[in-house]
Motif scaffolding. Structure first.
Motif, PDB file in Angstrom:
ATOM      1  N   ALA A  83       1.053   6.582  -6.646  1.00  0.00           N
ATOM      2  CA  ALA A  83       0.222   6.892  -7.344  1.00  0.00           C
ATOM      3  C   ALA A  83       0.575   9.378  -7.305  1.00  0.00           C
ATOM      4  N   ALA A  84       1.150   9.478  -6.038  1.00  0.00           N
ATOM      5  CA  ALA A  84       1.834  10.663  -5.747  1.00  0.00           C
ATOM      6  C   ALA A  84       3.032  11.121  -6.970  1.00  0.00           C
ATOM      7  N   VAL A  85       3.889  10.205  -6.894  1.00  0.00           N
ATOM      8  CA  VAL A  85       4.142  10.518  -8.159  1.00  0.00           C
ATOM      9  C   VAL A  85       3.825  11.326  -9.311  1.00  0.00           C
TER      10      VAL A  85
ATOM     11  N   ALA B 235       0.803  16.540 -13.346  1.00  0.00           N
ATOM     12  CA  ALA B 235       0.327  18.083 -12.836  1.00  0.00           C
ATOM     13  C   ALA B 235       1.504  18.551 -13.391  1.00  0.00           C
ATOM     14  N   MET B 236       2.346  19.200 -13.326  1.00  0.00           N
ATOM     15  CA  MET B 236       3.443  19.452 -13.836  1.00  0.00           C
ATOM     16  C   MET B 236       3.648  19.849 -14.832  1.00  0.00           C
TER      17      MET B 236
ATOM     18  N   LEU C 235       0.891  -0.749  -0.138  1.00  0.00           N
ATOM     19  CA  LEU C 235      -0.582  -0.014  -0.291  1.00  0.00           C
ATOM     20  C   LEU C 235       1.080   1.283   0.030  1.00  0.00           C
ATOM     21  N   ALA C 236       1.863   1.089   1.174  1.00  0.00           N
ATOM     22  CA  ALA C 236       2.750   2.223   0.879  1.00  0.00           C
ATOM     23  C   ALA C 236       3.804   2.574  -0.444  1.00  0.00           C
ATOM     24  N   GLY C 237       4.334   1.619  -0.582  1.00  0.00           N
ATOM     25  CA  GLY C 237       4.261   1.518  -2.721  1.00  0.00           C
ATOM     26  C   GLY C 237       3.234   2.536  -3.811  1.00  0.00           C
TER      27      GLY C 237
END
Length: 113
Positions: A94-96, A102-103, A87-89
């Motif tokens: 997903a955040a990256v 967005a960038m 889950l952390a990975g």
């Protein structure tokens, strides 16, 4: 309530093998995944609003991903530590992905104003 060790002693199966699905359960899960895939393909051909189609496919994707991870990758039956690491990975990925998306969506090509 029987514990894992009791169940293993009753059946003669090693404790780590007690909670694993049987081959029949794997087949049933595979059939469910095939039906969900057929539903995804049919959603592509049905005239729907894009928001409805994308939302439906994202929901089906999450269900299929969760099923594969839980049953075929055995995370449902393994230690909670492995689930947390997975889950952390997933959250990090997903955040990256969101940050890169967005960038690039906020960048205007040179020469356009």
């Amino acid at each position: 309530m029987a514990t894992t060790t009791d169940a293993a002693a009753d059946t003669g199966i090693e404790p780590e093998e007690v909670h694993h699905p049987t081959p029949g359960e794997y087949v049933r899960i595979g059939i469910v995944l095939a039906v969900l895939t057929a539903l995804e393909v049919s959603l592509f051909y049905i005239a729907l609003a894009d928001a409805v189609r994308v939302t439906s496919m994202l929901i089906l994707m999450v269900i299929k991903f969760g099923s594969v991870v839980a049953f075929y990758m055995h995370l449902k039956f393994d230690s909670r530590l492995f689930r947390r690491l997975m889950l952390a990975g997933l959250i990090l990925a997903a955040a990256v992905y969101g940050a890169v998306l967005a960038m690039f969506t906020n960048v205007t090509p040179p020469g356009t104003t």
